[in-house]
Design an enzyme around this catalytic site. Structure first.
Site, mmCIF file in Angstrom:
data_model
loop_
_atom_site.group_PDB
_atom_site.id
_atom_site.type_symbol
_atom_site.label_atom_id
_atom_site.label_comp_id
_atom_site.label_asym_id
_atom_site.label_seq_id
_atom_site.Cartn_x
_atom_site.Cartn_y
_atom_site.Cartn_z
ATOM 1 N N ARG A 38 -7.393 41.836 34.043
ATOM 2 C CA ARG A 38 -6.079 41.977 33.405
ATOM 3 C C ARG A 38 -5.384 43.253 33.828
ATOM 4 O O ARG A 38 -4.185 43.275 34.045
ATOM 5 C CB ARG A 38 -6.229 42.000 31.879
ATOM 6 C CG ARG A 38 -6.495 40.665 31.264
ATOM 7 C CD ARG A 38 -6.937 40.820 29.844
ATOM 8 N NE ARG A 38 -8.140 41.628 29.785
ATOM 9 C CZ ARG A 38 -8.980 41.657 28.773
ATOM 10 N NH1 ARG A 38 -8.725 40.959 27.694
ATOM 11 N NH2 ARG A 38 -10.064 42.398 28.809
ATOM 12 N N SER A 95 -10.022 38.152 23.454
ATOM 13 C CA SER A 95 -10.590 37.413 22.315
ATOM 14 C C SER A 95 -10.541 38.287 21.065
ATOM 15 O O SER A 95 -10.271 37.816 19.966
ATOM 16 C CB SER A 95 -12.031 37.007 22.617
ATOM 17 O OG SER A 95 -12.060 36.099 23.679
ATOM 18 N N HIS A 116 -8.147 32.669 29.422
ATOM 19 C CA HIS A 116 -9.350 32.032 29.967
ATOM 20 C C HIS A 116 -9.000 30.668 30.555
ATOM 21 O O HIS A 116 -9.491 30.293 31.627
ATOM 22 C CB HIS A 116 -10.405 31.823 28.868
ATOM 23 C CG HIS A 116 -10.948 33.082 28.264
ATOM 24 N ND1 HIS A 116 -11.141 33.238 26.910
ATOM 25 C CD2 HIS A 116 -11.355 34.248 28.832
ATOM 26 C CE1 HIS A 116 -11.651 34.438 26.668
ATOM 27 N NE2 HIS A 116 -11.781 35.076 27.811
ATOM 28 N N LYS A 160 -23.213 40.620 18.002
ATOM 29 C CA LYS A 160 -23.579 40.259 16.628
ATOM 30 C C LYS A 160 -22.336 39.988 15.783
ATOM 31 O O LYS A 160 -22.400 39.326 14.777
ATOM 32 C CB LYS A 160 -24.368 41.409 15.983
ATOM 33 C CG LYS A 160 -25.742 41.591 16.562
ATOM 34 C CD LYS A 160 -26.556 42.571 15.705
ATOM 35 C CE LYS A 160 -27.740 43.118 16.465
ATOM 36 N NZ LYS A 160 -27.367 44.293 17.290
#
Ligand code: PNS
Length: 167
Positions: free
Chosen positions: A89, A127, A16, A40
């Site tokens: 990517r 991530s 990022h 969530k």
């Protein structure tokens, strides 16, 4: 020209950062747009995700970080930008990215999506992978900027890892 680099950024990793730095060289202003209602299963709150992105990009003068709720195209109007930037990517990213770019164009034809090819050295980073490696005690020093590393270490500190033998 103002570009918006949107995402969940849970957490903001070196891939990022690389996209943000390269965008900042091309556009007058880059706004990292942190999605408020992210999954969530998010590890970090919106405020923490924004703080990490801000700390990691503090050295880039024309970058700011803002959170948004609801539709990305509405946020684009709010910040007077017509340019979304997304990192690609691999081919596997393309199908999803193509869909959301088409959807966003349908929602607001004035908005364009630009794809930036991820630096090869970060092509394996996500991530989700960063969180998984960290949660099992692996080293993520090369995967995230220092301020993010510190926050992940702090978050996982109380946990101890048990190595289970499966056979
Ligand atoms: O980092 P991510 O989770 O892949 O980012 C996805 C993001 C934030 C770009 C996308 O989910 C988004 O724009 N959400 C806001 C809601 C919206 O506008 N939905 C319509 C397009 S998917």
């Amino acid at each position: 020209m103002i570009a918006v680099y949107p995402g969940s950024f849970d957490p903001f990793h070196n891939g990022h950062l690389d996209i943000t730095e390269r965008c900042a060289e091309i556009f007058d202003e880059v706004i990292v747009g942190v999605l408020r209602n992210a999954s969530k299963n998010a590890m970090f709150t919106t405020e923490e995700r924004c703080a990490m992105a801000s700390e990691a990009t503090a050295h880039i003068k024309n970058v700011s970080v803002r959170s948004f709720n609801g539709l990305l195209v509405d946020f684009m109007k709010l910040v007077s930008s017509r340019t979304i930037v997304r990192g690609l990517r691999a081919i596997s990213d393309f199908e999803y990215e193509f869909q959301i770019a088409q959807l966003n164009r349908r929602l607001d034809p004035a908005v364009e999506t630009f794809f930036m090819v991820t630096n090869a050295k970060y092509s394996y980073l996500s991530s989700r992978n960063v969180k998984e490696v960290a949660s099992f005690g692996g080293s993520i020093d090369d995967f995230v900027p220092d301020p993010v590393l510190a926050r992940i270490a702090e978050r996982l500190k109380p946990k101890t890892f048990m190595l289970e033998m499966t056979d």
